[in-house]
Design an enzyme around this catalytic site. Structure first.
Site, PDB file in Angstrom:
ATOM      1  N   GLU A   1      -6.972  17.478   1.105  1.00 38.70           N
ATOM      2  CA  GLU A   1      -7.869  16.383   1.172  1.00 38.70           C
ATOM      3  C   GLU A   1      -7.106  14.980   1.242  1.00 38.70           C
ATOM      4  O   GLU A   1      -7.482  14.113   1.934  1.00 38.70           O
ATOM      5  CB  GLU A   1      -8.462  16.254  -0.110  1.00 38.70           C
TER       6      GLU A   1
ATOM      7  N   ASP B   1       0.918  -0.955  -0.175  1.00 43.63           N
ATOM      8  CA  ASP B   1      -0.030   0.123   0.120  1.00 43.63           C
ATOM      9  C   ASP B   1       0.793   1.249   0.132  1.00 43.63           C
ATOM     10  O   ASP B   1       1.952   1.175   0.325  1.00 43.63           O
ATOM     11  CB  ASP B   1      -0.985  -0.136   1.238  1.00 43.63           C
TER      12      ASP B   1
ATOM     13  N   HIS C   1      -4.843  10.672   5.614  1.00 45.05           N
ATOM     14  CA  HIS C   1      -3.977   9.607   6.147  1.00 45.05           C
ATOM     15  C   HIS C   1      -3.295  10.589   7.405  1.00 45.05           C
ATOM     16  O   HIS C   1      -2.422   9.877   8.018  1.00 45.05           O
ATOM     17  CB  HIS C   1      -2.696   9.307   5.233  1.00 45.05           C
TER      18      HIS C   1
ATOM     19  N   GLU D   1       0.787   5.762   0.469  1.00 48.62           N
ATOM     20  CA  GLU D   1       0.005   7.129   0.675  1.00 48.62           C
ATOM     21  C   GLU D   1       0.695   8.209  -0.137  1.00 48.62           C
ATOM     22  O   GLU D   1       1.916   8.124  -0.353  1.00 48.62           O
ATOM     23  CB  GLU D   1      -0.052   7.490   2.149  1.00 48.62           C
TER      24      GLU D   1
ATOM     25  N   ASP E   1      -2.282  -0.545   6.655  1.00 47.94           N
ATOM     26  CA  ASP E   1      -3.526  -1.062   5.670  1.00 47.94           C
ATOM     27  C   ASP E   1      -2.968  -2.282   4.852  1.00 47.94           C
ATOM     28  O   ASP E   1      -3.816  -3.126   4.497  1.00 47.94           O
ATOM     29  CB  ASP E   1      -3.608  -0.019   4.495  1.00 47.94           C
TER      30      ASP E   1
ATOM     31  N   HIS F   1      -5.824   6.233   7.428  1.00 47.48           N
ATOM     32  CA  HIS F   1      -5.219   5.371   6.505  1.00 47.48           C
ATOM     33  C   HIS F   1      -3.681   5.388   6.842  1.00 47.48           C
ATOM     34  O   HIS F   1      -3.032   6.465   7.099  1.00 47.48           O
ATOM     35  CB  HIS F   1      -5.287   5.794   5.194  1.00 47.48           C
TER      36      HIS F   1
END
Length: 244
Positions: A52, A7, A57, A9, A157, A152
């Site tokens: 946003e 994963d 996160h 970010e 994750d 997140h």
């Protein structure tokens, strides 16, 4: 088979608009078992994180200011994922960002050149059509505790996704054989809890002399009623040169 659950970010959605990776989290599985090997790094994107994205996160510019650039971690990251099947939820998003980062460095391959990719979101949509299939929804559906996931995070994750993937693709998912995700009492059947590798060994309970004697008496009775018991046949198999 070696798999890496991955994963990322990012500073925002679209790498074509200059957005960059700020965190990578990976956990390794071999033969569908977690190995406790992982790759995790925060990255200075050399640009601001969109509001946003921050709301998703919680990783801000000040936190990232002293983190390494992607160029500094790129080879270690490539070495970790190379040759594996990547398990990614909404794979086009993460792969697009990774390919963008590699392309900025030159002499780095695209993900598809060194890995195969399993998109767990696409798989979930086929398995559960018409339902929510984001990671939180899948955790609820498969009985995985994600109460510690307030925001997140790439490593967290990826760990949660590993549990989801194993249950979603594993067929029978309960030790009592009560069925899979389509059964009515499915959520009540499941309780996923990762045990610590430092836990003490399981206690071994051995039969007492009295229990062993009772066992032999039972086998004697079976022999008398029906011939040599299966248990004793297994305990004393005939030698290869013996005839029937």
């Amino acid at each position: 088979m070696r798999q890496v659950v991955l994963d990322t970010e990012t500073t925002g959605i679209d790498p074509k608009q200059g957005h960059r990776i700020i965190e990578i989290g990976c956990v390794e599985m071999v033969g569908r078992k977690l190995t406790n090997r992982h790759f995790h790094v925060y990255i200075n994107p050399q640009r601001e994180v969109e509001e946003e994205a921050f709301n998703v996160h919680g990783i801000g510019d000040d936190f990232l200011a002293d983190k390494p650039l992607f160029a500094a971690i790129a080879q270690d990251f490539l070495d970790f994922i190379k040759g594996a099947e990547l398990v990614i939820h909404n794979a086009p998003f993460d792969v697009g960002h990774i390919d963008n980062e590699f392309s900025k460095l030159g002499n780095f391959p695209k993900v598809a050149d060194v890995c195969t990719v399993f998109d767990s979101l696409a798989y979930a949509r086929k398995k559960h059509p018409g339902q929510k299939n984001n990671l939180d929804a899948l955790c609820k559906r498969y009985g995985i505790d994600n109460s510690h996931r307030e925001l997140h995070g790439a490593l967290l994750d990826s760990e949660i996704l590993a549990d989801v993937y194993l249950l979603m693709t594993g067929g029978q998912i309960s030790m009592n054989g009560l069925g899979g995700a389509d059964s009515d009492d499915y959520e009540a059947q499941l309780a996923v809890r990762r045990l610590s590798p430092d836990r003490p060994p399981l206690r071994v309970l051995r039969a007492s002399d009295e229990e062993l004697a009772l066992h032999e008496e039972r086998l004697d009775l079976i022999d008398k009623k029906s011939g040599l018991s299966l248990w004793r046949k297994l305990e004393n198999p005939p030698l290869e040169h013996e005839s029937d």
